[in-house]
Design a protein around this motif. Sequence first.
Motif, PDB file in Angstrom:
ATOM      1  N   ASP A 144       0.838  -1.198   0.000  1.00 12.36           N
ATOM      2  CA  ASP A 144       0.000   0.000   0.000  1.00 12.36           C
ATOM      3  C   ASP A 144       0.878   1.255   0.000  1.00 12.36           C
ATOM      4  O   ASP A 144       1.864   1.328   0.736  1.00 12.36           O
ATOM      5  CB  ASP A 144      -0.911   0.024   1.221  1.00 12.36           C
ATOM      6  N   VAL A 145       0.486   2.212  -0.814  1.00 18.21           N
ATOM      7  CA  VAL A 145       1.182   3.496  -0.874  1.00 18.21           C
ATOM      8  C   VAL A 145       0.161   4.596  -0.596  1.00 18.21           C
ATOM      9  O   VAL A 145      -0.761   4.811  -1.374  1.00 18.21           O
ATOM     10  CB  VAL A 145       1.843   3.711  -2.243  1.00 18.21           C
ATOM     11  N   ASN A 146       0.285   5.238   0.562  1.00 14.94           N
ATOM     12  CA  ASN A 146      -0.542   6.380   0.980  1.00 14.94           C
ATOM     13  C   ASN A 146      -2.009   6.038   1.197  1.00 14.94           C
ATOM     14  O   ASN A 146      -2.821   6.910   1.483  1.00 14.94           O
ATOM     15  CB  ASN A 146      -0.454   7.531  -0.023  1.00 14.94           C
ATOM     16  N   GLY A 147      -2.388   4.790   1.062  1.00 13.63           N
ATOM     17  CA  GLY A 147      -3.785   4.409   1.256  1.00 13.63           C
ATOM     18  C   GLY A 147      -3.930   2.896   1.279  1.00 13.63           C
ATOM     19  O   GLY A 147      -2.958   2.159   1.080  1.00 13.63           O
ATOM     20  N   LEU A 148      -5.138   2.422   1.525  1.00  7.64           N
ATOM     21  CA  LEU A 148      -5.378   0.996   1.694  1.00  7.64           C
ATOM     22  C   LEU A 148      -5.806   0.289   0.416  1.00  7.64           C
ATOM     23  O   LEU A 148      -6.156  -0.885   0.454  1.00  7.64           O
ATOM     24  CB  LEU A 148      -6.432   0.788   2.787  1.00  7.64           C
ATOM     25  N   ARG A 149      -5.832   0.982  -0.706  1.00  8.06           N
ATOM     26  CA  ARG A 149      -6.052   0.313  -1.992  1.00  8.06           C
ATOM     27  C   ARG A 149      -4.682  -0.127  -2.502  1.00  8.06           C
ATOM     28  O   ARG A 149      -3.886   0.683  -2.970  1.00  8.06           O
ATOM     29  CB  ARG A 149      -6.747   1.250  -2.972  1.00  8.06           C
ATOM     30  N   SER A 150      -4.408  -1.411  -2.394  1.00  9.13           N
ATOM     31  CA  SER A 150      -3.062  -1.936  -2.645  1.00  9.13           C
ATOM     32  C   SER A 150      -2.608  -1.704  -4.087  1.00  9.13           C
ATOM     33  O   SER A 150      -3.386  -1.850  -5.035  1.00  9.13           O
ATOM     34  CB  SER A 150      -3.016  -3.434  -2.337  1.00  9.13           C
ATOM     35  N   LYS A 151      -1.328  -1.341  -4.236  1.00  5.01           N
ATOM     36  CA  LYS A 151      -0.725  -1.232  -5.565  1.00  5.01           C
ATOM     37  C   LYS A 151      -0.521  -2.607  -6.183  1.00  5.01           C
ATOM     38  O   LYS A 151      -0.591  -2.773  -7.400  1.00  5.01           O
ATOM     39  CB  LYS A 151       0.617  -0.495  -5.471  1.00  5.01           C
ATOM     40  N   ASN A 152      -0.258  -3.573  -5.308  1.00  8.50           N
ATOM     41  CA  ASN A 152      -0.157  -4.958  -5.755  1.00  8.50           C
ATOM     42  C   ASN A 152      -0.494  -5.845  -4.565  1.00  8.50           C
ATOM     43  O   ASN A 152      -0.128  -5.527  -3.427  1.00  8.50           O
ATOM     44  CB  ASN A 152       1.242  -5.274  -6.275  1.00  8.50           C
ATOM     45  N   ALA A 153      -1.205  -6.925  -4.814  1.00  2.51           N
ATOM     46  CA  ALA A 153      -1.617  -7.825  -3.738  1.00  2.51           C
ATOM     47  C   ALA A 153      -1.696  -9.243  -4.272  1.00  2.51           C
ATOM     48  O   ALA A 153      -1.994  -9.468  -5.451  1.00  2.51           O
ATOM     49  CB  ALA A 153      -2.966  -7.399  -3.157  1.00  2.51           C
ATOM     50  N   THR A 154      -1.422 -10.209  -3.402  1.00  2.00           N
ATOM     51  CA  THR A 154      -1.450 -11.622  -3.773  1.00  2.00           C
ATOM     52  C   THR A 154      -1.935 -12.436  -2.586  1.00  2.00           C
ATOM     53  O   THR A 154      -1.649 -12.081  -1.436  1.00  2.00           O
ATOM     54  CB  THR A 154      -0.042 -12.111  -4.181  1.00  2.00           C
TER      55      THR A 154
END
Length: 521
Positions: A194-204
């Motif tokens: 996460d960058v600056n928020g909880l909507r992940s840039k990448n997740a697995t």
Amino acid sequence: MRCLPPIMNRLIVSHHNIWQITTELLQKKIPILLKMEVKLSLLSVICLLTGITATKYEEFTYNGFKGSELYLDGMAEITPSGLLRLTNTTRIQQGHAFHKVPLHLKNKSDGNVYSFSTCFVFAMIPEYPDVGGDGLALVLSPTKGLPGALPKQYLGLFNSTNNGNSSNHVLAIELDTVFNMEFGDIDNNHVGIDVNGLRSKNATTASYFIEKIGKFENLSLISGKPMQVWVDYSNLEKKLNVTISPFSVPKPSHPFLSYFIDLSSLILDTMYIVFSSSTGSILPSNYVLGWSFKMNGQAAALNLSSLPSLPSAKHGRKLASLIIWLSLGVVVFITVTAFSIAYIIRRKARYAEVLEEWELDHRTHRFSYKELFKATKGFREENLLGVGGFGRVYKGKLPSSKTEIAVKRMSHDSKQGMREFVGEIASNSQLRHRNLVQLLGYSRRKGELLLVHEFMSNGSLDKFLYDANKPTSLSWSQRLKIIRGVASGLLYLHEEWEHIVIHRDIKASNVSMDSVDQTWV
């Protein structure tokens, strides 16, 4: 900047004396410091006084947290055994554990972020088996504190107004066990960058690489078992890798989550590294057992044998108690359901009705037994109007229309009674005359036959003629009207209807009166 060598250990006291020590060192100009040409700063003294086990403030290792001096807030606490517990059994709260010394991750000469590596062991013990609560996150934050952060899905990091703002300068590795569509989660068992928020840039989905078979195997973050996590950032590749494995498995050769990112614009000159967690309606216990960090190198391996043990026995008792209560609940549910079904079957049997072919030949309204039972208040004696050879007659009031009725209750056991019942329905169902009592319908149930007629409010004629308790005198004009009414009804039956119907039982008790001036047969 390096910390003071061991020869200076005699100067190290509690961090509460930080300003006194700093002043003394600067005033006395200790020779050894001059020889080393080290400019003493407040930061170096802090490094000495925080209890960090490594020799550089850019690296530290905690094999358990007993005696450590992390900065804690919210629910976070260090247990007597040395576990870092981020959440407890308090709902909708948050907990943070900061490494006290800030990190200088940027190269001041070119503004690039140094490579760094960190490793930690965590465990999530769910309140209920296989039911995850809100997870935890490893975070780089510009401040020692996260003001305005909310619990539950925000993990104690952000709130609805600042989530996703570029001014946050926050990097987080989330271990998430709740599927939240608001943040675009992929499932309820994933790791995200996460960058600056909880909507992940990448997740697995959480998984680890098994060397022997050369593929990834899924892991359950809420298994209640400890697991190792490695987070590595390469300044050369501008790449962030996350690797995970079961507690006793060495670091796999393949990370399961990667993201290319240049942290130079995100990371400020001074950053704090922190664990953050929160609770919602489900109350998991989130623990960190050990933690290491190193700048420009690989984080030191944790001594797994010396890490504190999880409170598995307590969890086992809680799980056993939960199983007992669930089993008891299932037994109670089955018992209540069985009694409910038996009650419904018995109730339906109570009002069960019979249907035969002859009933289809006559278009007479059939009342349900239940409806007539309620109308007569269960055929109470107080509703009894009269008794004859045919049976009993009860007064009633239909629940739906509030119409007053007279219900003739006949016996179904004798063949003669059944013939009379069918005959009366066959003959009276089509009769329409103002001086004939109207048949409204019928009902059948097991051994009972019921005929429903209009209710005559003044009863039968014999009460006016022979009842000593009602000394009502009929005038000659009234008597004449009664005779004419009876005659009119009989004329209709004997001659005017399409079929001849012989009454054969004309007497005062069979003449009904709704008023003295209106007579019904």
